[in-house]
Design a protein around this motif. Structure first.
Motif, PDB file in Angstrom:
ATOM      1  N   GLY A 125       0.860  -1.036   0.287  1.00 13.45           N
ATOM      2  CA  GLY A 125       0.179  -0.051   0.182  1.00 13.45           C
ATOM      3  C   GLY A 125       1.159   1.161   0.120  1.00 13.45           C
ATOM      4  N   TYR A 126       0.778   1.605  -1.160  1.00 16.08           N
ATOM      5  CA  TYR A 126       1.525   3.361  -1.411  1.00 16.08           C
ATOM      6  C   TYR A 126       0.997   4.863  -0.613  1.00 16.08           C
ATOM      7  CZ  TYR A 126       5.024   6.373  -3.517  1.00 16.08           C
ATOM      8  OH  TYR A 126       5.636   7.304  -3.536  1.00 16.08           O
ATOM      9  N   GLY A 127       1.913   5.400   0.143  1.00 14.86           N
ATOM     10  CA  GLY A 127       1.145   6.867   1.001  1.00 14.86           C
ATOM     11  C   GLY A 127       2.232   7.279   1.891  1.00 14.86           C
ATOM     12  N   MET A 128       1.428   8.163   2.532  1.00 12.54           N
ATOM     13  CA  MET A 128       1.973   8.504   3.617  1.00 12.54           C
ATOM     14  C   MET A 128       0.832   8.985   4.319  1.00 12.54           C
ATOM     15  SD  MET A 128       5.317  10.847   2.563  1.00 12.54           S
ATOM     16  CE  MET A 128       6.100  11.754   4.301  1.00 12.54           C
ATOM     17  N   GLY A 129       0.967   8.877   5.765  1.00 15.12           N
ATOM     18  CA  GLY A 129      -0.147   9.033   6.737  1.00 15.12           C
ATOM     19  C   GLY A 129      -0.797   8.398   6.721  1.00 15.12           C
ATOM     20  N   ALA A 130      -1.839   8.757   7.389  1.00 14.37           N
ATOM     21  CA  ALA A 130      -2.417   7.209   8.867  1.00 14.37           C
ATOM     22  C   ALA A 130      -2.221   5.996   8.595  1.00 14.37           C
ATOM     23  CB  ALA A 130      -4.213   6.983   6.703  1.00 14.37           C
ATOM     24  N   ALA A 131      -1.217   5.983   9.715  1.00 13.30           N
ATOM     25  CA  ALA A 131      -0.449   5.083   9.781  1.00 13.30           C
ATOM     26  C   ALA A 131      -1.301   4.065   9.922  1.00 13.30           C
ATOM     27  CB  ALA A 131       0.155   5.402  11.148  1.00 13.30           C
ATOM     28  N   TYR A 132      -2.651   4.218  10.511  1.00  8.95           N
ATOM     29  CA  TYR A 132      -3.317   2.418  10.616  1.00  8.95           C
ATOM     30  C   TYR A 132      -3.997   1.961   9.716  1.00  8.95           C
ATOM     31  CZ  TYR A 132      -7.357   5.226   8.965  1.00  8.95           C
ATOM     32  OH  TYR A 132      -8.327   6.306   8.084  1.00  8.95           O
ATOM     33  N   LYS A 133      -3.591   2.579   8.963  1.00  6.44           N
ATOM     34  CA  LYS A 133      -3.788   1.654   6.745  1.00  6.44           C
ATOM     35  C   LYS A 133      -2.582   0.983   6.897  1.00  6.44           C
ATOM     36  CE  LYS A 133      -6.824   5.198   4.930  1.00  6.44           C
ATOM     37  NZ  LYS A 133      -7.527   6.340   3.885  1.00  6.44           N
ATOM     38  N   GLY A 134      -1.388   0.879   7.346  1.00  5.03           N
ATOM     39  CA  GLY A 134      -0.209   0.078   6.970  1.00  5.03           C
ATOM     40  C   GLY A 134      -0.104   0.641   5.831  1.00  5.03           C
ATOM     41  N   LEU A 135       0.422   2.324   5.375  1.00  2.00           N
ATOM     42  CA  LEU A 135       1.052   2.944   4.420  1.00  2.00           C
ATOM     43  C   LEU A 135       2.089   2.617   4.078  1.00  2.00           C
ATOM     44  CD1 LEU A 135      -1.627   5.225   3.153  1.00  2.00           C
ATOM     45  CD2 LEU A 135      -1.122   3.355   2.982  1.00  2.00           C
ATOM     46  N   LYS A 136       2.904   2.676   3.236  1.00  2.00           N
ATOM     47  CA  LYS A 136       3.996   2.601   2.829  1.00  2.00           C
ATOM     48  C   LYS A 136       4.933   3.370   1.858  1.00  2.00           C
ATOM     49  CE  LYS A 136       5.221  -1.003   5.454  1.00  2.00           C
ATOM     50  NZ  LYS A 136       5.395  -0.888   7.025  1.00  2.00           N
ATOM     51  N   ARG A 137       5.987   4.587   2.333  1.00  3.80           N
ATOM     52  CA  ARG A 137       6.083   5.108   1.411  1.00  3.80           C
ATOM     53  C   ARG A 137       7.013   4.652   0.510  1.00  3.80           C
ATOM     54  NH1 ARG A 137       9.834  10.141   4.959  1.00  3.80           N
ATOM     55  NH2 ARG A 137       9.425  10.705   3.143  1.00  3.80           N
ATOM     56  N   TRP A 138       7.192   3.127  -0.051  1.00  2.64           N
ATOM     57  CA  TRP A 138       8.228   2.687  -0.865  1.00  2.64           C
ATOM     58  C   TRP A 138       7.871   1.481  -1.277  1.00  2.64           C
ATOM     59  CZ3 TRP A 138       9.755  -2.334   0.078  1.00  2.64           C
ATOM     60  CH2 TRP A 138       9.882  -2.717   1.052  1.00  2.64           C
ATOM     61  N   THR A 139       7.148   0.699  -2.633  1.00  2.00           N
ATOM     62  CA  THR A 139       6.567  -0.409  -3.011  1.00  2.00           C
ATOM     63  C   THR A 139       6.988  -0.127  -4.802  1.00  2.00           C
ATOM     64  OG1 THR A 139       5.162  -1.267  -3.564  1.00  2.00           O
ATOM     65  CG2 THR A 139       5.081   0.960  -3.730  1.00  2.00           C
ATOM     66  N   PRO A 140       6.975  -1.899  -4.912  1.00  2.00           N
ATOM     67  CA  PRO A 140       7.615  -2.449  -6.295  1.00  2.00           C
ATOM     68  C   PRO A 140       6.495  -2.585  -6.519  1.00  2.00           C
ATOM     69  CG  PRO A 140       8.092  -4.066  -4.475  1.00  2.00           C
ATOM     70  CD  PRO A 140       7.884  -3.002  -3.699  1.00  2.00           C
ATOM     71  N   TYR A 141       6.472  -2.683  -7.985  1.00  2.00           N
ATOM     72  CA  TYR A 141       5.479  -2.515  -9.098  1.00  2.00           C
ATOM     73  C   TYR A 141       5.493  -2.987 -10.454  1.00  2.00           C
ATOM     74  CZ  TYR A 141       6.233   1.513 -11.188  1.00  2.00           C
ATOM     75  OH  TYR A 141       7.011   2.267 -12.504  1.00  2.00           O
ATOM     76  N   VAL A 142       4.603  -4.411 -10.427  1.00  2.00           N
ATOM     77  CA  VAL A 142       3.860  -4.718 -11.869  1.00  2.00           C
ATOM     78  C   VAL A 142       3.495  -3.607 -12.928  1.00  2.00           C
ATOM     79  CG1 VAL A 142       5.577  -6.766 -11.781  1.00  2.00           C
ATOM     80  CG2 VAL A 142       2.623  -6.319 -10.603  1.00  2.00           C
ATOM     81  N   LEU A 143       3.834  -4.074 -14.181  1.00  2.00           N
ATOM     82  CA  LEU A 143       2.521  -2.953 -15.066  1.00  2.00           C
ATOM     83  C   LEU A 143       2.479  -3.846 -16.309  1.00  2.00           C
ATOM     84  CD1 LEU A 143       3.999  -1.279 -17.551  1.00  2.00           C
ATOM     85  CD2 LEU A 143       5.240   0.156 -15.621  1.00  2.00           C
TER      86      LEU A 143
END
Length: 240
Positions: A125-143
Motif C-alpha cells: 500500500g503506497y502513501g504517507m500518513g494514516a498509519a492505521y492503514k499500513g501505508l509504505k513510502r516505497w513499493t515495487p510494482y508491475v504493469l
C-alpha cells in the motif's frame, strides 16, 4: 474572562479538528515525467541493450487506491542497430542450405513515438500518513498496458503499430506530494518496420519466417527514472 476561556477552548478544538482532517489528506492524481534510455530488440539488435538511445516521457497517474493505479503516458525515444556479426541470408526461401550469400552490412537509426495506458499493481500500500492503514513510502510494482507506436525518421517511411508494454518498477515518496521512481518496460509491437533503413528493407522478415500478430515483429525496451507530483487532493471527513 469566562466567555473568553470558552471561546478559546472552542477555537482550539476547531483548529485541532482541521489538523486531524489534514492528516488524512489524500491525492487522487499525479503528473510528471521521466528520462532514460531506449533500446531496439529485433533482427539487427545483436544483443540486449547493445545500442541504447535517449528517451523521455510525460506521465499522468490516477490512483484508484493505495495498490491500484491507472497510468497514461506519451514517450519519445531513439533506437538504432546494425547487422555486424550477424548472418542474414540474401534469399531465405532459396533451396540452398544457408539461403545464398549473406547480405551486406545494414544499419538503421530512427525515432519512435508511443502513447498508451497501463495498469499498475503495487506490491505494498503506497502513501504517507494514516498509519492505521499500513501505508509504505516505497513499493515495487508491475504493469501491463496497451497503446500505439510510430517509427519515423532515418530516411525511411513512417510506420505504425499496436504496442503492448509489460514491465516493473519501484516508487519512493520523498515528500508528501513528491514521488521518485525507476521503471523498465519491454514493449511488444505489431510492426516489423521499426528497423526500416532508407536504402534497404531486408530487415523486414529477413529469415522468411511466417509472422503473426506479435510473432516475428520488432520490440524495444525503455528504462527510465521518473518524477511525479501529487495533485487533486481528496479530503476525508472525520466520522467522529
Amino acid at each position: 474572562m469566562q466567555r473568553f476561556t470558552i471561546i478559546l477552548i472552542l477555537l482550539c478544538g476547531f483548529l485541532g479538528a482541521h489538523a486531524q482532517d489534514g492528516e488524512f489528506l489524500e491525492y487522487q492524481q499525479e503528473i510528471g515525467g521521466g528520462i532514460g534510455i531506449s533500446s531496439y530488440v529485433g533482427d539487427a539488435s545483436g544483443g540486449f541493450m547493445k545500442h541504447p538511445g535517449m528517451m523521455g516521457s510525460v506521465i499522468w497517474r490516477r490512483n484508484l487506491n493505495p495498490r491500484m493505479v491507472v497510468k497514461a503516458n506519451i514517450a519519445m525515444g531513439h533506437i538504432s542497430g546494425n547487422t555486424e556479426g550477424l548472418y542474414l541470408p540474401t534469399d531465405p526461401l532459396s533451396e540452398t542450405p544457408e539461403g545464398g550469400q549473406p547480405t551486406a552490412l545494414i544499419h538503421f537509426s530512427r525515432n519512435f513515438l508511443d502513447a498508451g495506458v497501463q495498469f499498475e499493481l503495487n506490491f505494498l500500500g503506497y502513501g504517507m500518513g494514516a498509519a492505521y492503514k499500513g501505508l509504505k513510502r516505497w513499493t515495487p510494482y508491475v504493469l501491463l498496458g496497451a497503446g500505439v507506436v510510430v517509427g519515423m525518421g532515418g530516411g525511411a517511411k513512417a510506420c505504425a503499430g499496436l504496442c503492448i508494454p509489460i514491465g516493473a518498477g519501484f516508487r519512493f515518496k520523498v515528500h508528501k506530494r513528491l514521488n521518485l521512481g525507476i521503471e523498465w518496460t519491454f514493449n511488444f509491437t505489431t510492426t516489423d518496420k521499426l528497423d526500416d533503413a532508407d536504402y534497404d528493407t531486408h530487415l523486414i522478415d529477413p529469415y522468411g519466417i511466417k509472422s503473426g500478430l506479435f510473432k516475428n515483429k520488432d520490440c524495444y525496451t525503455k528504462l527510465m527514472a521518473t518524477l511525479t507530483y501529487d495533485i487533486s487532493p481528496k479530503y476525508r471527513k472525520c466520522n467522529n
